[in-house]
Scaffold this motif. Structure first.
Motif, mmCIF file in Angstrom:
data_model
loop_
_atom_site.group_PDB
_atom_site.id
_atom_site.type_symbol
_atom_site.label_atom_id
_atom_site.label_comp_id
_atom_site.label_asym_id
_atom_site.label_seq_id
_atom_site.Cartn_x
_atom_site.Cartn_y
_atom_site.Cartn_z
ATOM 1 N N CYS A 26 17.160 10.573 5.352
ATOM 2 C CA CYS A 26 16.411 10.258 6.572
ATOM 3 C C CYS A 26 17.205 10.648 7.814
ATOM 4 C CB CYS A 26 16.062 8.771 6.592
ATOM 5 S SG CYS A 26 15.164 8.265 8.068
ATOM 6 N N VAL A 27 18.481 10.316 7.813
ATOM 7 C CA VAL A 27 19.329 10.662 8.959
ATOM 8 C C VAL A 27 19.431 12.177 9.099
ATOM 9 C CG1 VAL A 27 21.707 10.609 9.814
ATOM 10 C CG2 VAL A 27 20.647 8.519 8.961
ATOM 11 N N ALA A 28 19.608 12.883 7.970
ATOM 12 C CA ALA A 28 19.725 14.348 8.012
ATOM 13 C C ALA A 28 18.446 14.973 8.543
ATOM 14 C CB ALA A 28 20.044 14.883 6.621
ATOM 15 N N ALA A 40 29.513 16.618 8.880
ATOM 16 C CA ALA A 40 30.253 17.238 7.772
ATOM 17 C C ALA A 40 31.716 17.461 8.164
ATOM 18 C CB ALA A 40 29.597 18.551 7.369
ATOM 19 N N LYS A 41 31.956 17.868 9.408
ATOM 20 C CA LYS A 41 33.339 18.029 9.872
ATOM 21 C C LYS A 41 34.083 16.703 9.824
ATOM 22 C CE LYS A 41 32.500 21.823 13.109
ATOM 23 N NZ LYS A 41 32.450 22.188 14.541
ATOM 24 N N PHE A 42 33.367 15.642 10.209
ATOM 25 C CA PHE A 42 33.996 14.323 10.157
ATOM 26 C C PHE A 42 34.354 13.948 8.723
ATOM 27 C CE2 PHE A 42 33.612 9.789 9.333
ATOM 28 C CZ PHE A 42 34.676 9.340 10.083
ATOM 29 N N PHE A 43 33.423 14.181 7.782
ATOM 30 C CA PHE A 43 33.697 13.867 6.380
ATOM 31 C C PHE A 43 34.933 14.616 5.890
ATOM 32 C CE2 PHE A 43 29.345 12.200 5.802
ATOM 33 C CZ PHE A 43 29.646 11.071 5.061
ATOM 34 N N VAL A 73 35.199 0.837 14.134
ATOM 35 C CA VAL A 73 35.900 0.872 15.421
ATOM 36 C C VAL A 73 37.043 1.880 15.359
ATOM 37 C CG1 VAL A 73 37.270 -0.475 17.054
ATOM 38 C CG2 VAL A 73 35.261 -1.490 15.988
ATOM 39 N N MET A 74 37.813 1.840 14.268
ATOM 40 C CA MET A 74 38.920 2.787 14.131
ATOM 41 C C MET A 74 38.406 4.222 14.031
ATOM 42 S SD MET A 74 41.599 1.136 14.547
ATOM 43 C CE MET A 74 42.727 2.444 14.181
ATOM 44 N N SER A 75 37.238 4.409 13.417
ATOM 45 C CA SER A 75 36.657 5.752 13.347
ATOM 46 C C SER A 75 36.240 6.237 14.726
ATOM 47 C CB SER A 75 35.467 5.757 12.396
ATOM 48 O OG SER A 75 35.911 5.518 11.086
ATOM 49 N N ALA A 76 35.801 5.324 15.575
ATOM 50 C CA ALA A 76 35.468 5.717 16.957
ATOM 51 C C ALA A 76 36.717 6.244 17.659
ATOM 52 C CB ALA A 76 34.874 4.533 17.712
ATOM 53 N N ILE A 91 25.514 6.484 13.844
ATOM 54 C CA ILE A 91 25.163 7.145 12.576
ATOM 55 C C ILE A 91 26.231 6.841 11.540
ATOM 56 C CG2 ILE A 91 24.814 9.387 11.479
ATOM 57 C CD1 ILE A 91 23.771 10.313 14.282
ATOM 58 N N LEU A 92 27.479 6.870 11.969
ATOM 59 C CA LEU A 92 28.578 6.521 11.070
ATOM 60 C C LEU A 92 28.412 5.100 10.542
ATOM 61 C CD1 LEU A 92 31.381 7.065 9.842
ATOM 62 C CD2 LEU A 92 32.346 6.145 11.930
#
Length: 134
Positions: A26-28, A40-43, A73-76, A91-92
């Motif tokens: 759904c998000v994609a 994908a770059k984040f992954f 929060v740390m991912s932000a 989204i994350l």
């Protein structure tokens, strides 16, 4: 009663991969190809950073263990340092269960290995019990 709760949890968890897969689909479909490229770059960056996290971040973040949502929060902060748009954080948060599985696996495995290494170093391991068949 505990057995009933375990059975219910196992039943619900059996459907979790389908729900997460539907959410990702759904998000994609909603955000389009350009945003999916950024995700994908984040992954790729996230999975590449797992070894660094195990040896640098985890030892420094002992007090943050078990804080719900701390990873988001740390991912932000991670997004900001990579120059990625912070608009991806919601989204994350939606797909966090998929990302959190290898993080938790690495954390738990690191804890077990560290504990065994320390116990072995100080001669506190009963090797007969450790090597016994289950």
């Amino acid at each position: 009663m505990a057995d009933v709760m375990i059975k219910i949890t196992e039943f619900v968890m059996g459907f979790a991969p389908y729900g997460i897969g539907a959410l990702v689909a759904c998000v994609a479909g909603t955000i389009g190809g350009k945003m999916m490229t950024t995700i994908a770059k984040f992954f790729v960056a996230d999975y590449a950073a797992i070894p660094a996290g195990m040896f640098v971040v985890y030892p420094l973040a002992v007090g943050a263990a078990g804080v719900k949502g701390a990873g988001i929060v740390m991912s932000a902060v991670f997004f900001e340092s990579l120059g990625l748009p912070l608009g991806l954080v919601p989204i994350l948060a939606a797909i966090w269960p998929v990302i959190d599985i290898p993080h938790t696996t690495g954390n738990v495995t690191g804890d077990m290995v560290g504990t065994m290494a320390a116990c072995a170093k100080f001669g506190k391991v009963d090797w007969n019990v450790f090597n016994a068949d289950a």
